[in-house]
Enzyme design. Sequence first.
Site, PDB file in Angstrom:
ATOM      1  N   HIS A 286       0.857  -1.195   0.000  1.00 14.11           N
ATOM      2  CA  HIS A 286       0.000   0.000   0.000  1.00 14.11           C
ATOM      3  C   HIS A 286       0.888   1.238   0.000  1.00 14.11           C
ATOM      4  O   HIS A 286       1.430   1.638   1.027  1.00 14.11           O
ATOM      5  CB  HIS A 286      -0.915  -0.004   1.230  1.00 14.11           C
ATOM      6  CG  HIS A 286      -1.651   1.282   1.428  1.00 14.11           C
ATOM      7  ND1 HIS A 286      -2.012   1.766   2.668  1.00 14.11           N
ATOM      8  CD2 HIS A 286      -2.097   2.206   0.540  1.00 14.11           C
ATOM      9  CE1 HIS A 286      -2.639   2.917   2.540  1.00 14.11           C
ATOM     10  NE2 HIS A 286      -2.694   3.208   1.248  1.00 14.11           N
ATOM     11  N   LYS A 358      -5.963  19.307   4.716  1.00 15.56           N
ATOM     12  CA  LYS A 358      -4.600  19.833   4.850  1.00 15.56           C
ATOM     13  C   LYS A 358      -3.564  18.796   4.423  1.00 15.56           C
ATOM     14  O   LYS A 358      -2.511  19.146   3.885  1.00 15.56           O
ATOM     15  CB  LYS A 358      -4.344  20.262   6.293  1.00 15.56           C
ATOM     16  CG  LYS A 358      -5.079  21.530   6.691  1.00 15.56           C
ATOM     17  CD  LYS A 358      -4.576  22.068   8.019  1.00 15.56           C
ATOM     18  CE  LYS A 358      -5.206  23.434   8.324  1.00 15.56           C
ATOM     19  NZ  LYS A 358      -4.683  24.008   9.581  1.00 15.56           N
ATOM     20  N   LYS A 362      -0.362  18.787   1.183  1.00 18.53           N
ATOM     21  CA  LYS A 362       1.051  18.440   1.319  1.00 18.53           C
ATOM     22  C   LYS A 362       1.611  17.812   0.044  1.00 18.53           C
ATOM     23  O   LYS A 362       2.826  17.640  -0.079  1.00 18.53           O
ATOM     24  CB  LYS A 362       1.252  17.486   2.490  1.00 18.53           C
ATOM     25  CG  LYS A 362       0.936  18.092   3.852  1.00 18.53           C
ATOM     26  CD  LYS A 362       1.925  19.191   4.222  1.00 18.53           C
ATOM     27  CE  LYS A 362       1.649  19.752   5.604  1.00 18.53           C
ATOM     28  NZ  LYS A 362       2.619  20.807   5.990  1.00 18.53           N
ATOM     29  N   HIS A 556      -9.093   1.157  -0.067  1.00 19.20           N
ATOM     30  CA  HIS A 556      -8.951   1.741   1.267  1.00 19.20           C
ATOM     31  C   HIS A 556     -10.270   1.501   2.003  1.00 19.20           C
ATOM     32  O   HIS A 556     -11.346   1.836   1.497  1.00 19.20           O
ATOM     33  CB  HIS A 556      -8.696   3.243   1.175  1.00 19.20           C
ATOM     34  CG  HIS A 556      -7.290   3.598   0.810  1.00 19.20           C
ATOM     35  ND1 HIS A 556      -6.648   3.048  -0.277  1.00 19.20           N
ATOM     36  CD2 HIS A 556      -6.405   4.465   1.382  1.00 19.20           C
ATOM     37  CE1 HIS A 556      -5.417   3.553  -0.344  1.00 19.20           C
ATOM     38  NE2 HIS A 556      -5.245   4.403   0.640  1.00 19.20           N
ATOM     39  N   HIS A 578      -5.562  -0.305   5.512  1.00 13.53           N
ATOM     40  CA  HIS A 578      -5.846   0.344   6.801  1.00 13.53           C
ATOM     41  C   HIS A 578      -6.632  -0.576   7.740  1.00 13.53           C
ATOM     42  O   HIS A 578      -6.052  -1.207   8.597  1.00 13.53           O
ATOM     43  CB  HIS A 578      -6.549   1.692   6.625  1.00 13.53           C
ATOM     44  CG  HIS A 578      -5.701   2.728   5.970  1.00 13.53           C
ATOM     45  ND1 HIS A 578      -4.518   3.175   6.534  1.00 13.53           N
ATOM     46  CD2 HIS A 578      -5.838   3.402   4.803  1.00 13.53           C
ATOM     47  CE1 HIS A 578      -3.972   4.083   5.746  1.00 13.53           C
ATOM     48  NE2 HIS A 578      -4.736   4.231   4.685  1.00 13.53           N
ATOM     49  N   ASP A 634       2.479   6.792   2.285  1.00 12.66           N
ATOM     50  CA  ASP A 634       3.021   7.995   1.636  1.00 12.66           C
ATOM     51  C   ASP A 634       4.380   8.350   2.245  1.00 12.66           C
ATOM     52  O   ASP A 634       4.452   9.194   3.158  1.00 12.66           O
ATOM     53  CB  ASP A 634       2.069   9.184   1.808  1.00 12.66           C
ATOM     54  CG  ASP A 634       0.745   8.981   1.104  1.00 12.66           C
ATOM     55  OD1 ASP A 634       0.713   9.123  -0.123  1.00 12.66           O
ATOM     56  OD2 ASP A 634      -0.246   8.674   1.799  1.00 12.66           O
ATOM     57  N   PRO A 635       5.469   7.771   1.764  1.00  9.15           N
ATOM     58  CA  PRO A 635       6.793   8.082   2.331  1.00  9.15           C
ATOM     59  C   PRO A 635       7.142   9.565   2.283  1.00  9.15           C
ATOM     60  O   PRO A 635       7.834  10.060   3.174  1.00  9.15           O
ATOM     61  CB  PRO A 635       7.747   7.256   1.457  1.00  9.15           C
ATOM     62  CG  PRO A 635       6.918   6.107   0.992  1.00  9.15           C
ATOM     63  CD  PRO A 635       5.540   6.664   0.794  1.00  9.15           C
TER      64      PRO A 635
END
Length: 746
Positions: A286, A358, A362, A556, A578, A634-635
Amino acid sequence: FHMECDHGLLAQETPFTGLDMCETTIQDMKWMRRANWQNNPSSHLSRSTSVDLTEQLEEKVKFMRLSIEGERDSPHHFIGVGDMELLDACTLLAQSLKLREKYMEMSHQRFYVTTKRHLQGTYGPVRHQSSAVKATKGAAPRAASHHYNHNGSSTSSTQHSLPYNLDYGARYSDIYEPFNCTPPDDLNYTLKLHHGIVKVYKSEAHELKNEPLYDLKSNIKSYVKDYNVVLSLAAHGPVKTFCFMRLCYLESKFNLHILLNEQNETAAQKAVPHRDFYNVRKVDTHIHCSSCFNQKHLLRFIKKKLKKYPTEKVYQAADGTVMTLEEVFESLNLNAYDLSTDSLDVHADKYTFHRFDKFNQKYNPLGKSMLRDIFLKTNNYVKGKYFAELIKEVAADLEESKYQSTEPRLSIYGNSRAEWERLADWAITHNVVSPNIRFLIQIPRLYDVYKTKNMVSNFEEILANTFIPIIEASVNPSSHPNLHKFLNMVVGFDSVDDESKADLTMFNSDCPTPDQWTSSKNPPYSYYLYFMYANIAVVNMIRRDRGLNTFAFRPHSGEAGSINHLVSSFLLAEGINHGLLLRKAPALQYLFYLSQVPVAMSPLSNNSLFLDYHRNPLPVFFSRGIPVSLSTDDPMQFHYTKEPLMEEYSIASQVWKMTPCDMCELAMNSVLASGFEKKVKEHWLGKNFELEGAAGNDIRQTNVPNIRIAFRHETLCDELTMVCSTAHEAVRSRQTSAEASNVGQQ
């Protein structure tokens, strides 16, 4: 409770101590190594060891077992659940498992073969797997996975589904060529959408007669009925009590197993040459493609391009002005020296907690959407060149590490039928290919946005734009040659968006069909999932018959919002991402365990968005036997190091005090849940990885001791036997009562 050592000997009656068992395990492994060296002196523990040796090892699994003694018919056998409530609970659980089996079979997705066997009335662990080997040879062309049942025959699948011929003596990374394939002939079938589901007709004459060649044996009304069955189970008081008790028992049983057998598991791992946690295979199941690198990697890349190619034209403004890279940064009053990870501002912080809006911001480096367009998009002025280079750099790092692979998500938004062609052209033009990468396609749930902008007129257009092109590429490959090649690298679909957003429309059988959904409101989550599932099922029917790879549905689910999302994903999805809300739904959690639904969890991501790290349920799910795996999500937003997946494992190991055996089991779960081809999994896990229990485990590849695998398998079989046998008993009892009633009336 009582403890058993080896085969039925009470621990109190034998002088066999834990230290003796450690020595015995080491001696067994030394015997295995000597036996193999005699057959093949030139290699260490050859991967081509015969099935006979595997069966011998199966018989030699020794560990301290736990079992319950007492009267099975006692009304207090299950505290808090009476006899009738027990019958009802098991009946509802078995019914829900059969519903999942039905939907998995319709869509040619994987269903756990141990669960299937128990539903059919064959109880208990399987010791000798010779028949299972034959059974799994009927696998669909998509990669088979551990203990999963595939339907149908693969016949000519190897001609098209595998882009290479894997040889244990060769490095498959050198010959992986998914774009070098011979497409099958065109069939010239007719396609038509009917109430949101693609129907395929052999000819126009068959279309006029309404005789589809591929027809899903399901519709929205029948699905809502099945959905309500599982939803009512999740809310049923006695079932919740029963499932909660069983889950607590499973967790306690695992803790006792560790207390009694941890030394033995450690000894088994130490006896294996070469293999350890660092060199077992791990798959990041994922991760999103546009953030599959850390923030420092992105910063270095931007600086490099700005220094070396400042005059390259990279962006076209809304007024038509074409800007160079240097001009773009001049408009921001920045130069290469000014840039830092702080100014880049792509890392999640405390202000993103419960603020998905928010978090989405990013993705814009420096807070500017045009930089996202330049560097993180496939469809832009430079034709996605920078994005492709970034992914290839990530792929090079993965290939260098050798033992890490990934399944990044690429987006198809559904607002244009040309999207698929552009994406395929991007991948082929820039040769975005790696043996360590397989792609999933994520479909954002953004109908309301497109409807507001008048980009679509109804929800069916989203479905048509998403699925018609790939069906055309499957039926008539010459019409989409690049797309046909690109689909060789695609292993599944994902559904993404903010789950915490409430559904503004109730999901029930009164919902309008997709062609009539013209409201500006977004359809409910379950509505999205069903129509995605239905069209994926049609795609898989076609591709399986053509010998092409098929696709899994891995959305998800359970990150936030309602537990109803988990009901839909239980029925329709092969695996989920998740799954946090399972901790609040014991009945669903128990169902996920019984059917062994893979759950890819991302604790660092959850820590920044929805749930503090110390409250994450991953260690509890793992103890209870749910096949969880670690993933990064999300690295770019959550990680700091060059190897984000290892960062996840490292933090989990330290915070939750996981043993090397636990870590290797998590890694094995990730490979089994992934969409990599069967031949690759054989290379990574061992040739018999599809078999049940310890017979399917090769510790020389997985570094997971047979003790752990046997414990997991036997525990699952015990639970399935209890549920399914009780359900079958209830059915027989009702049939007998009905027959007696009929006789009495006569």
